[in-house]
Write a protein that holds these residues in place. Structure first.
Motif, mmCIF file in Angstrom:
data_model
loop_
_atom_site.group_PDB
_atom_site.id
_atom_site.type_symbol
_atom_site.label_atom_id
_atom_site.label_comp_id
_atom_site.label_asym_id
_atom_site.label_seq_id
_atom_site.Cartn_x
_atom_site.Cartn_y
_atom_site.Cartn_z
ATOM 1 N N UNK A 142 0.828 -1.205 0.000
ATOM 2 C CA UNK A 142 0.000 0.000 0.000
ATOM 3 C C UNK A 142 0.869 1.264 0.000
ATOM 4 N N UNK A 143 1.862 1.255 0.883
ATOM 5 C CA UNK A 143 2.708 2.455 1.039
ATOM 6 C C UNK A 143 3.386 2.826 -0.280
ATOM 7 N N UNK A 144 3.814 1.805 -1.033
ATOM 8 C CA UNK A 144 4.609 2.093 -2.241
ATOM 9 C C UNK A 144 3.761 2.728 -3.346
ATOM 10 N N UNK A 145 2.478 2.423 -3.434
ATOM 11 C CA UNK A 145 1.614 3.138 -4.403
ATOM 12 C C UNK A 145 1.674 4.638 -4.122
ATOM 13 N N UNK A 146 1.450 4.998 -2.861
ATOM 14 C CA UNK A 146 1.404 6.421 -2.485
ATOM 15 C C UNK A 146 2.770 7.063 -2.687
ATOM 16 N N UNK A 147 3.832 6.367 -2.254
ATOM 17 C CA UNK A 147 5.185 6.934 -2.347
ATOM 18 C C UNK A 147 5.572 7.183 -3.807
ATOM 19 N N UNK A 148 5.288 6.214 -4.679
ATOM 20 C CA UNK A 148 5.689 6.357 -6.093
ATOM 21 C C UNK A 148 4.956 7.523 -6.755
ATOM 22 N N UNK A 149 3.672 7.624 -6.504
ATOM 23 C CA UNK A 149 2.898 8.703 -7.138
ATOM 24 C C UNK A 149 3.333 10.052 -6.558
ATOM 25 N N UNK A 150 3.606 10.081 -5.273
ATOM 26 C CA UNK A 150 4.072 11.331 -4.649
ATOM 27 C C UNK A 150 5.419 11.750 -5.232
ATOM 28 N N UNK A 151 6.308 10.756 -5.447
ATOM 29 C CA UNK A 151 7.651 11.067 -5.959
ATOM 30 C C UNK A 151 7.590 11.589 -7.402
ATOM 31 N N UNK A 152 6.775 10.955 -8.241
ATOM 32 C CA UNK A 152 6.785 11.299 -9.670
ATOM 33 C C UNK A 152 5.748 12.354 -10.048
ATOM 34 N N UNK A 153 4.675 12.443 -9.298
ATOM 35 C CA UNK A 153 3.612 13.422 -9.605
ATOM 36 C C UNK A 153 3.171 14.086 -8.301
ATOM 37 N N UNK A 154 4.050 14.939 -7.730
ATOM 38 C CA UNK A 154 3.788 15.476 -6.385
ATOM 39 C C UNK A 154 2.389 16.082 -6.263
ATOM 40 N N UNK A 155 1.742 15.758 -5.157
ATOM 41 C CA UNK A 155 0.419 16.333 -4.878
ATOM 42 C C UNK A 155 -0.734 15.484 -5.386
ATOM 43 N N UNK A 219 -3.176 7.660 -18.973
ATOM 44 C CA UNK A 219 -2.773 6.314 -19.381
ATOM 45 C C UNK A 219 -1.246 6.117 -19.316
ATOM 46 N N UNK A 220 -0.488 7.094 -19.874
ATOM 47 C CA UNK A 220 0.974 6.982 -19.898
ATOM 48 C C UNK A 220 1.559 6.998 -18.489
ATOM 49 N N UNK A 221 1.046 7.877 -17.657
ATOM 50 C CA UNK A 221 1.536 7.973 -16.275
ATOM 51 C C UNK A 221 1.250 6.680 -15.516
ATOM 52 N N UNK A 222 0.092 6.151 -15.800
ATOM 53 C CA UNK A 222 -0.339 4.931 -15.113
ATOM 54 C C UNK A 222 0.576 3.747 -15.469
ATOM 55 N N UNK A 223 0.888 3.616 -16.753
ATOM 56 C CA UNK A 223 1.755 2.513 -17.201
ATOM 57 C C UNK A 223 3.126 2.627 -16.546
ATOM 58 N N UNK A 224 3.633 3.859 -16.469
ATOM 59 C CA UNK A 224 4.952 4.074 -15.864
ATOM 60 C C UNK A 224 4.945 3.693 -14.371
ATOM 61 N N UNK A 225 3.916 4.155 -13.651
ATOM 62 C CA UNK A 225 3.850 3.870 -12.204
ATOM 63 C C UNK A 225 3.646 2.369 -11.968
#
Ligand SMILES: C[S@@+](CC[C@H](N)C(=O)[O-])C[C@H]1O[C@@H](n2cnc3c(N)ncnc32)[C@H](O)[C@@H]1O
Length: 259
Positions: A142-155, A219-225
């Motif tokens: 769970x934590x890593x979903x939030x951390x990855x999105x925060x790191x690459x797409x802050x906010x 879509x592109x952001x999602x594939x990357x994450x």
């Protein structure tokens, strides 16, 4: 990006491992309930409906959920006498009920300090509130979903609804004065089957915890994450030679019998 509804088919992929805690909770509901309805609060697609019908064949059984897609599936179980589309935060039964049973739903609502005592007030005298919620937010899944999105797409992750379950002592402090309170936690060592693509834990969490976060990405952001998440999951939950994965998952349970 709009918020998607729940996807009953995606959610149902791990029906067996998701049903086990639901039945463990039901097994702890005492036999001597007063007169009144049985409410499955946040019933989703109704996986617990048949077990409720077996356990309480002569009671009126009501399912409540805010997702029309999930309610349509619940209807198909034939296990409920009534299905109500409502937000749990504003739900009021027609009359006080004998059992409010809620599996894996209340973590989606905030302010448990207010919400849960308010639910207890909707019970008839001698009634029971039975609740199960995941308590997995600090685990890598769970934590890593939030951390990855925060790191690459802050906010972006902060805009998403985040399911939250408090520490067990908080529920004890607030609810034990209200009646006979039984509180426990279980970590299920779930074996997830190999996935045709991606890590099995992604398939498990995408339908629930990660859904509001993924809704914030194109879509592109999602594939990357998802690619980064799969890599992180391979390290956190290494697949066995046959592709299966051991996935520990912590869940909090309580029952409250009111006087
Ligand atoms: C993880 S599913 C669990 C469904 C079912 N109880 C089960 O055991 O499979 C969570 C359910 O809670 C519902 N839900 C989430 N927030 C809600 C709210 N505020 N009001 C009503 N239902 C809600 C969702 O629509 C979804 O069907």
């Amino acid at each position: 990006m709009t918020s998607s509804d729940w996807d009953p088919d995606l959610y149902g992929r791990f029906a067996d491992v998701r049903l086990r805690p639901a039945l463990d909770l039901l097994a702890r509901v005492g036999g001597a309930l007063p007169e009144g309805d049985i409410v499955d609060l946040g019933c989703g697609s109704g996986p617990v409906g048949p077990a409720l019908a077996r356990r309480f064949p002569d009671r009126r059984r009501v399912g409540v959920d805010s997702s029309h897609a999930m309610l349509a599936k619940a209807e198909g179980t034939g296990a409920y006498d009534a299905l109500t589309a409502a937000d749990i935060a504003g739900w009021t039964p027609e009359r006080p009920v004998a059992l409010i049973y809620s599996n894996a739903a209340l973590q989606w609502l905030g302010d448990h300090d207010t919400l849960i005592p308010a639910l207890a007030k909707k019970l008839t005298s001698g009634g029971t509130l039975a609740v199960q919620m995941p308590r997995q937010n600090r685990a890598p899944s769970h934590r890593i979903w939030t951390d990855l999105v925060q790191e690459h797409f802050p906010g972006r992750a902060a805009q998403a609804a985040r399911p939250e379950t408090a520490d067990p002592v908080e529920y004890h402090r607030r609810l034990s004065p209200l009646g006979r309170f039984d509180l426990w936690e279980t970590e299920y060592f779930q074996t997830l089957p190999a996935a045709p693509e991606g890590h099995p834990v992604r398939h498990f969490t995408s339908a629930t915890f990660a859904r509001p976060i993924l809704d914030r990405l194109d879509e592109g952001e999602r594939v990357m994450i998802e690619k980064l998440y799969d890599e992180a999951m391979r390290a956190a939950y290494p697949p066995a030679a046959d592709g299966t994965v051991l996935f520990p998952f912590r869940r909090l349970f309580f029952t409250l019998d009111i006087a």
